[in-house]
Design a protein around this motif. Sequence first.
Motif, short mmCIF file in Angstrom:
data_model
loop_
_atom_site.label_atom_id
_atom_site.label_comp_id
_atom_site.label_asym_id
_atom_site.label_seq_id
_atom_site.Cartn_x
_atom_site.Cartn_y
_atom_site.Cartn_z
N LEU A 225 -1.55 8.21 16.36
CA LEU A 225 -2.37 8.98 15.68
C LEU A 225 -3.38 8.41 16.92
O LEU A 225 -3.77 7.27 17.19
CB LEU A 225 -3.18 8.27 14.29
CG LEU A 225 -3.82 8.47 13.57
CD1 LEU A 225 -3.06 9.80 13.26
CD2 LEU A 225 -4.15 7.66 12.44
N ASN A 230 -7.73 11.81 13.80
CA ASN A 230 -6.78 12.00 12.76
C ASN A 230 -5.64 13.03 13.01
O ASN A 230 -5.25 13.74 12.24
CB ASN A 230 -7.38 12.20 11.34
CG ASN A 230 -8.70 11.22 10.45
OD1 ASN A 230 -8.61 10.42 11.02
ND2 ASN A 230 -9.74 11.83 9.89
N TYR A 232 -1.41 13.31 14.48
CA TYR A 232 -1.37 13.21 15.46
C TYR A 232 -0.53 13.43 16.44
O TYR A 232 0.22 14.60 16.22
CB TYR A 232 0.06 12.56 14.33
CG TYR A 232 1.29 11.39 14.05
CD1 TYR A 232 1.02 10.17 14.87
CD2 TYR A 232 2.53 12.36 14.37
CE1 TYR A 232 2.86 9.81 15.13
CE2 TYR A 232 4.11 11.78 14.81
CZ TYR A 232 3.53 10.37 15.30
OH TYR A 232 4.59 10.09 15.65
N VAL A 354 4.49 11.18 9.72
CA VAL A 354 3.40 11.33 9.40
C VAL A 354 3.30 12.22 8.84
O VAL A 354 2.97 13.60 9.48
CB VAL A 354 2.80 10.73 10.84
CG1 VAL A 354 1.33 11.13 10.69
CG2 VAL A 354 4.10 9.48 11.43
N ALA A 356 -0.88 13.43 8.42
CA ALA A 356 -2.00 13.75 9.15
C ALA A 356 -1.87 14.75 9.84
O ALA A 356 -2.78 16.25 9.30
CB ALA A 356 -2.16 12.70 10.04
#
Length: 422
Positions: A225, A230, A232, A354, A356
């Motif tokens: 990250l 914010n 990834y 993930v 994000a």
Amino acid sequence: MSRVLGAILLGVLAVVALVLFLNFRGEGRIDDAPPLTPPSGDTVARGAYLVRAGNCMTCHTDRGGAEFAGGRPIQTPFGTVYASNITPHKATGIGEWSASHFWRALHNGRAKDGRLLYPAFPYPNYTLVTRADADAMYHYLRSIPPVERPNMPHQLRWPYSTQTALAVWRALYFSPAQHEENTGQSAEWNRGAYLVRGLGHCNACHSSRNVLGASSDMMDLSGGLIPMQNWYAPSLASPAEAGVADWDLADIERLLRSGVAARGTVLGPMAEVVLQSTQHLSASDLRATAVFLKALPQSAAGAPTPPVPMTTQLAERGAKLYEQHCAQCHGPKGEGIAGAYPALAGNRAVTMPVTANLVQVVLNGGFAPSTAGNPRPFGMPPYATFLSDADVAAVLSHIRGSWGNRASAVSELAVSRQRGGS
């Protein structure tokens, strides 16, 4: 008691001495004088190319400011670092720097006055840059117009604002190095390794970091990250994320050159890298980078994540939102439109553990870079003002669990954290 205090003092002095020793390794002699004779045009042109390859202008140019004049804020978990002025202005830039000073900054992470530089300037990677390349970059930067702009003082919390803390960090996590050719690999692979590991500093984003902001392995490309952004940066060593071991070399080159390829599109911070840097690489360097990335050892893909049960109400909500806002471009079954809007069915960017990037794209939009190979890219508008956190979670959960996708749901809390910038 005095003996105990004496022992403690000796211990502290020993630690300080060790830290100082570790931080002055490989310094060598510094030639103070800038060059008296101008370099050749070929040297300057080569330096311009290398500065592009290193993506130096992106960080060292403030938004709306003069090129390379610094001032751009770089947010970190420890405060804000401001990029420095690297134009040849004598008072506020590097006009009084010699080639040796510039080389030391890249190789050892030290300013002209010996001050330790913060690793937001990626000298842990630039330490691999050769002296010849550093000199060419230096000569190019001395050829650009000087800009009078004083450097902004960093705004870091104590103790991160101190040179002592930085010296300790360096003693723990940084060692000057040089690029070593791997005789068991081809010349193309070695050139690609030099660009990816050194000048391109890819692991500055594509690796995880510890609580002190250091990567456990400066050559690690297993994803991470990006602090404070914010976004990834997916693993380049995982077939489930952004590994390209099974891609054709031409497709890897196309992605780096134009930002779009048959099996992927770059968005977010990587779009800026393609815009400012990789699209300008020579054909041979693009091929070398592709060869290296394709040859990265791939970690084994984990077992597919079982579908997360959803209530009928949540499933209907996500499907309805998809039909209203997404199906027109991405297709009723997530099939996408070739050359315009990516397919969502079977898309590993959709099913990565993930989430994000998915949340970022829905909230803030997704835009590929405008490049010579793709001058008018298709983009996705932001929905932050149209969809609530619950809406975003529902539609993404629908996408991640439909058309054969078998990924976990996205929580409303995950969306809220992204929206809030935490």
